[in-house]
Write a protein that holds these residues in place. Structure first.
Motif, PDB file in Angstrom:
ATOM      1  N   GLY A  31       7.722 -10.893  13.605  1.00  0.00           N
ATOM      2  CA  GLY A  31       6.532 -10.093  13.884  1.00  0.00           C
ATOM      3  C   GLY A  31       6.728  -8.641  13.490  1.00  0.00           C
ATOM      4  O   GLY A  31       5.909  -8.045  12.779  1.00  0.00           O
ATOM      5  N   THR A  32       7.857  -8.064  13.946  1.00  0.00           N
ATOM      6  CA  THR A  32       8.163  -6.678  13.595  1.00  0.00           C
ATOM      7  C   THR A  32       8.188  -6.501  12.081  1.00  0.00           C
ATOM      8  O   THR A  32       7.633  -5.543  11.529  1.00  0.00           O
ATOM      9  N   LEU A  33       8.865  -7.437  11.420  1.00  0.00           N
ATOM     10  CA  LEU A  33       8.993  -7.386   9.967  1.00  0.00           C
ATOM     11  C   LEU A  33       7.625  -7.269   9.307  1.00  0.00           C
ATOM     12  O   LEU A  33       7.403  -6.418   8.435  1.00  0.00           O
ATOM     13  N   ALA A  34       6.693  -8.128   9.742  1.00  0.00           N
ATOM     14  CA  ALA A  34       5.355  -8.155   9.134  1.00  0.00           C
ATOM     15  C   ALA A  34       4.623  -6.838   9.385  1.00  0.00           C
ATOM     16  O   ALA A  34       4.110  -6.205   8.455  1.00  0.00           O
ATOM     17  N   ILE A  35       4.604  -6.423  10.662  1.00  0.00           N
ATOM     18  CA  ILE A  35       3.839  -5.212  11.009  1.00  0.00           C
ATOM     19  C   ILE A  35       4.435  -3.979  10.336  1.00  0.00           C
ATOM     20  O   ILE A  35       3.730  -3.163   9.728  1.00  0.00           O
ATOM     21  N   VAL A  36       5.775  -3.853  10.433  1.00  0.00           N
ATOM     22  CA  VAL A  36       6.416  -2.647   9.915  1.00  0.00           C
ATOM     23  C   VAL A  36       6.271  -2.570   8.393  1.00  0.00           C
ATOM     24  O   VAL A  36       6.063  -1.488   7.825  1.00  0.00           O
ATOM     25  N   THR A  37       6.355  -3.723   7.725  1.00  0.00           N
ATOM     26  CA  THR A  37       6.186  -3.709   6.271  1.00  0.00           C
ATOM     27  C   THR A  37       4.816  -3.152   5.905  1.00  0.00           C
ATOM     28  O   THR A  37       4.698  -2.326   4.978  1.00  0.00           O
TER      29      THR A  37
END
Lengths: 372, 372, 372
Positions: C224-230
């Protein structure tokens, strides 16, 4: 003498080669000679046939040279080998020199240095590494070659560095300098022989493989073969040199690519067979000795001798001035070889890396549009 | 302190030098000073006389400097040595700077780096190697010098890399950059001193020869000699700088060759005597320290100081922009030194190889037609 | 897996980072997004804000990537890391690619290689060296990186070497060659992964620190973090790319300096935090792995992927042809790294030397007047 082996590129053709398929290619020699007479305009065909004919001749030449060297003792054998070791390259280049194709001559000299340093060495490491987890070899020999290649590289760089500052100066001064540098490189090569074969031979002795190499032929047969095969290589090389430029166009290859890659690979075919087979037998000292020894010999002996020869057989004297890209490639190949061999250990990836670097050069030269 | 020796190029002139023939050359000093007054147009004669006069003065200067440094303790002595160690080169270059002969100044700086790195080091290895089969020396010291030389080389390459992309930018920006880089190099040199003399001195301590070096003169005599000889060197240097260009024409030498080779050899004559004698006594740490230490000092101290000095005594500020060939030579010399010394072992051939590479450069510069 | 760590630049953000000040900077992310809408012409403000916003995002991205990689096992994790490891750089560069700012893209690729190789590595050695007298690390890993960087350097040199001889040839042929070389570099990178993670992993295993690294997040949170932060990095990068050129003018910086130094430092901020902290804990294998591993990844993976991506998202295809100065810097940085790391030991001065060399480059680029 294993020191002689590693330095002098005495590539004892293994017995199997003599009874094997490669020599069947000898049958092509008369075919190409006849074809050149009947169909001198079939460049592509003549190119392919002459390449196929040179391979077995190179193998025979290589073996005959070594047999002669073995009989004459170390010191004389060393000199003989230095003179005859890269005879195939020398004969091909002499044919091109005689035809005034200096671009091809220079390309093949530089190409042989780069091909032996990167491709032959890399393929040895890769083939050996696919069989053995980690292989070791004598660092001292590799360092000596790297040092000599550095000398040769610097000698190649120097005239170009002049040309950049003084384009007006012209051919006469470049010519004089090239001749002096050629003599200097031959002197360096001679001192290298003296060092590795006489004064400090114990440093370069391979560790494990004191074993007998293939005994070689009796001296009479060897000398006879040497004479006959040299004549045949000379005849076939002439056809090769005449056809190569036209054939290159047909295949869509630039002259730089042909000189650099095709001629270099053809000239070194026999040596590669021996070097690869040694790597598969974990005799990496021999492989490194053939690959880097051959590059050194061409850089410090064959190349300079061609410059001197050009005064006698070429239409005009040839200089040591190469196009900047060629100098860059020789410099980078030398640097890579010095870096890679400094550890004295290898594994498959080291070989793969060398071949990738070679591929970068080959790709660049392949894409390079022919200069017209 | 042997660490100081190897890094700071404290070249203790052996006793024999003091009682020997070299100092007889001092008699030439008054001759050249008088001749310059009576026959200012006899350039060739003045050139030869000033070269002969500088040699014994350099020897005296070198010894006086060392005697002073010995008395002041390590840290101060280190700084003193850094300032005075290559005083001959500094005084000659200052004379040329004053005369606005920036081409000669730059040539002599670059020439001193290349000559010390290749010729002095090579001759040490060769002379030592002719007496001893294999010689060893402290790798760490050689690595430190090679690292510092790499920094200097990169600082020399950078402005040229700019100039290539932006020839329009012109002198002002090059000037500003050169000054910043000069300060950076002096900082690097200072940190190198701190590292090798203070924080990590144990790494650079030579192994075997903890022996006393020559005791040196009393401080009063040393300081007196220093003052008098510096004035004499300055006077003779002025004659040398005035006569060298005309004499070069008479001998058929290019200005590049004179700056690179003749001035460099004259300036380093005294150090060479000490370095060669140490190599013959198997004190290779000292030899390597003098040869590479001197090259480092010129590259990171003398050269940058000259750039800063040019703001005060030169007709216009001098930059660090060298002609591309000079940068290439410094780069190659550094690379060769890093490669050759990485093993910490030497034999005669290593020396021969270095001298051959130096000869390639010297030949190239000799043949290079004078730029007019 | 510590081998994976050192090669793949799995930079486990230490626990303290998660609860610490850096993440407070996240508050700037909404600010910059709103500011860009309200005041699109305030370039200098937007530039400063976007730099400050990218730093905590890079830290989060880095940690999320690693947590994902940890869950998927070595082989898949290796590939994931190769793809995601330098995600910040990739996203910034993609934004610039989309905007057709190829000069900035190339500058940031080359800058990241040089900054990681010289500055990040140098600062690790310096920070570690100020605490420990001498530090040791695994030479084999450093040699692998140096070898791969050498391959990348040679691939960058080759098209330029063509351009010199054949300026007429033009973009089409350079384009074709660049694409081939990009594929070759990705292949080389893949083989390097196979070598260090599979076939010869024991050579690259760090010796002492088999300790557990920070456990990381559960897979769901990480993805989730990966998707949002990207997405956030992409949005902020767009603002950064739009404002950087104008802001550079305001600060008097050349575009080359911005691409080389500013973008490179911003992109690598998070990795630097981890690498420096590891050096201070005497875990130099991890530091060297992050610094050189990141440089390798950008040179052999991010750069080539950008070339391939340019066919899909850029206005025209991008080639691998860099301005000569950039190629020289990458070459010299690689050479310095190979030389410096060959010993497997470091002290403060080694770090200082690397930083001085980096400063030479930064100074040169700062002084270089903007090409117009």
């Amino acid at each position: 003498m294993s020191a002689a082996h590693s330095f002098l590129n005495v590539n004892g053709l293994p017995k199997e080669l003599r009874h094997n398929r490669v020599l069947w290619l000898l049958a092509i020699v008369p075919v190409v000679l006849i074809a050149a007479r009947l169909k001198p305009e079939a460049h592509t065909l003549l190119f392919v046939l002459s390449v196929l004919a040179i391979i077995p001749l190179a193998a025979l030449l290589s073996h005959a040279t070594e047999s002669v060297a073995e009989k004459t003792g170390d010191a004389v054998g060393g000199l003989l080998n230095a003179t005859l070791g890269n005879l195939t390259e020398l004969v091909i280049a002499t044919a091109a020199l005689h035809a005034g194709q200096y671009c091809l001559v220079k390309g093949s000299v530089v190409g042989a240095i780069v091909t032996n340093t990167l491709f032959m060495l890399g393929a040895c490491f890769l083939l050996g590494g696919l069989k053995y987890h980690v292989q070791e070899y004598n660092r001292a020999g590799a360092r000596l070659y790297a040092g000599l290649l550095l000398l040769a590289t610097i000698a190649l760089v120097s005239p170009s560095a002049i040309a950049k500052t003084d384009l007006v100066a012209g051919a006469a001064v470049t010519q004089k300098l090239s001749l002096c540098l050629a003599v200097l490189l031959i002197l360096g090569y001679g001192l290298g022989l003296l060092f590795s074969l006489k004064t400090h031979r114990e440093i370069f002795a391979g560790t494990e493989h004191a074993e007998k190499s293939d005994p070689g032929w009796p001296i009479g047969i060897a000398l006879g073969t040497l004479a006959i095969v040299t004549v045949l290589v000379a005849l076939v090389s002439e056809i090769f040199v005449e056809s190569v430029q036209e054939a290159a166009k047909a295949f869509g290859m630039s002259p730089a690519f042909v000189g650099f890659i095709v001629v270099a690979l053809v000239g070194a075919a026999a040596e590669m067979a021996v070097a690869f087979s040694a790597a598969r037998k974990d005799r990496l000292d021999l492989s490194v000795g053939i690959a880097l020894g051959s590059a050194t010999q061409i850089a410090l002996f064959v190349g300079p001798v061609l410059v001197i020869l050009s005064y006698f057989i070429g239409p005009t004297p040839m200089d040591l001035q190469f196009w900047p890209g060629a100098v860059v490639m020789v410099f980078l190949a030398t640097l890579v070889a010095a870096f890679i061999t400094s550890g004295g250990r290898s594994a498959w990836f080291v070989g793969a890396l060398l071949i990738l670097i070679y591929t970068v050069f080959a790709l660049t030269l392949y894409v390079l549009p022919p200069r017209t």
